[in-house]
Write an enzyme that holds these catalytic residues in place. Structure first.
Site, PDB file in Angstrom:
ATOM      1  N   HIS A 140      62.429 -23.483  35.854  1.00 45.00           N
ATOM      2  CA  HIS A 140      61.517 -23.683  34.728  1.00 45.00           C
ATOM      3  C   HIS A 140      62.061 -22.954  33.514  1.00 45.00           C
ATOM      4  O   HIS A 140      62.622 -21.865  33.642  1.00 45.00           O
ATOM      5  CB  HIS A 140      60.113 -23.152  35.074  1.00 45.00           C
ATOM      6  N   ASP A 161      55.732 -29.028  38.929  1.00 49.57           N
ATOM      7  CA  ASP A 161      55.965 -30.469  38.819  1.00 49.57           C
ATOM      8  C   ASP A 161      56.435 -31.072  40.137  1.00 49.57           C
ATOM      9  O   ASP A 161      56.097 -32.215  40.461  1.00 49.57           O
ATOM     10  CB  ASP A 161      56.997 -30.758  37.725  1.00 49.57           C
TER      11      ASP A 161
END
Length: 431
Positions: free
Chosen positions: A308, A366
């Protein structure tokens, strides 16, 4: 206590100026460079705004190195475990957790704003049957100002609050209508006897042909995902909403701009990209080959849903959602689905591979959210729409905060011009 300052000196001209250092509740100090051009005659250059604070905000705090995410000071782990989505929505908007009476009234207001104008339903007919739901969302949400212009005075706090309630309430209705338009089924009206997530599931999957009861595990999973996606500080879509709002655009236009920004595969489309990646890998037997491709700097293939930009250690939302992902796969999904078998094996391999461990490329929110949505029967092209429903709360909270900010000015970033120097126009017959 004296104000802390930083002195900047131009080594060429010898010109110096002092700039104040601001300290937030937590986090690094921030140098106020608003007078930089006036004092020093230069701008800053910061592509992606990676070192630039665009505003003061009391809503969300992220410490990417430590893997912390707080909403109004409350750690996401506690809210995910104990709170309901509308309770979190109230917190983000009003700054404090509601008492029972406040929550009951807030839920009542949201429940009775869920319907959309009947004429607005006709707007969906103008879109092709296979239009991407996010394209429809941008258009329909942007059009709300044409239907609800009775409360669009952005300088009136009560009008702002009404618009905020309408957006939070109507977003699931619009999202479900986008899905129904895609699959060619009649729109389902909201039901006031269902909670926020149960009502959305009903509008998505019910038909007029038979009774439908939302699955409790599905509602629990969506409630959790909505909480985890409700806000994430000054991300691309939230910054877009703030930039649009700085021009004093109406709230529906601002949120539509946020939806457009969220649609990008590097932002809200990341969980959809995870499923596309899994389809590309195809089978468990291909994992080693694709892991090798991901490690090859000369290969364009990337593992989607790992690592991320903000979280340099682990994504705290992924830690929370991982348990729910396995619970959903155990109880809802087809146990023999090769896609889910592939996803779980890929997760296992990546968590044990030294290459990913050293680089802290852990599965992020995600990765798990896309798998959960797929297991719940939500199609890939609706994944970002689900994100938009949840993030509307954060967008609205930031818009409301911005409108109350006495320092708020229209956004006007500077640039480093690298085009042609001054030149004269050449007549057409001389070129």
């Amino acid at each position: 206590m004296a104000e802390k300052t930083v002195t900047l000196t131009d080594n060429t001209s010898g010109r110096s100026a002092e700039f104040p250092l601001l300290q937030g509740t937590v986090g690094p100090e921030v140098m106020d460079i608003s007078r930089l051009y006036r004092e020093m005659g230069v701008f800053t250059y910061d592509p992606g705004f990676v070192s630039t604070g665009s505003c003061r905000s009391a809503i969300t705090y992220i410490d990417g190195d430590a893997g912390k995410l707080w909403y109004r000071g409350y750690p996401i782990e506690q809210l995910a475990e104990k709170a309901d989505f509308l309770e979190v929505a109230y917190l983000l908007i009003y700054g404090e957790l509601p008492n029972p009476e406040q929550l009951a009234e807030f839920e009542r207001v949201i429940r009775y704003h869920t319907m959309i104008n009947e004429t607005l339903k006709n707007f969906f007919d103008g879109f092709h049957y296979d239009a991407h739901p996010m394209a429809v969302m941008v258009g329909v949400v942007g059009s709300l100002s044409a239907f609800y212009h009775d409360s669009l005075d952005i300088h009136n706090p009560r009008h702002r609050e009404i618009s905020a309630h309408r957006l939070i309430a109507k977003m699931p209705t619009i999202a479900a209508a986008c899905y129904k338009h895609n699959v060619g089924e009649p729109f389902i009206y909201p039901r006031n006897d269902l909670d926020y997530c149960g009502n959305f599931i009903h509008m998505m999957f019910a038909t007029p042909c038979e009774e439908f009861q939302p699955d409790p595990l599905m509602a629990k999973a969506i409630n959790l995902l909505f909480i985890l996606h409700a806000d994430h500080e000054q991300n691309a879509s939230t910054s877009t909403v703030r930039l649009a709002g700085s021009s004093q655009a109406n709230p529906f236009a601002c949120i539509a701009s946020g939806i457009a920004s969220l649609w990008g595969p590097a932002h809200g489309g990341a969980n959809e990209a995870v499923l596309d990646m899994l389809h590309e890998i195809g089978d468990v037997s291909n994992i080693d080959k694709y892991i090798a491709k991901a490690k090859d700097r000369n290969d364009p293939f990337r593992l989607m849903g790992f690592g991320h930009r903000v979280y340099k250690n682990f994504d705290p939302r992924a830690t929370i959602i991982r348990k729910m992902c396995h619970e959903v796969l155990d109880k809802v999904a087809d146990q023999n689905s090769p896609l889910f078998e592939l996803a779980l094996e890929l997760e296992k391999v990546a968590l044990q591979d030294e290459y990913f461990i050293e680089r802290k490329l852990y599965p992020n929110v995600d990765f798990y959210s896309g798998i959960i949505y797929r297991a719940l029967g939500i199609p890939n092209n609706m994944f970002t729409v689900m994100f938009a429903i949840a993030r509307t709360v954060g967008w609205v909270a930031h818009w409301l905060e911005m409108m109350d900010d006495p320092e708020q000015r229209i956004g006007r970033p500077r640039q480093l011009y690298v085009g042609s120097d001054l030149r004269d126009y050449v007549p057409l017959d001389q070129r």
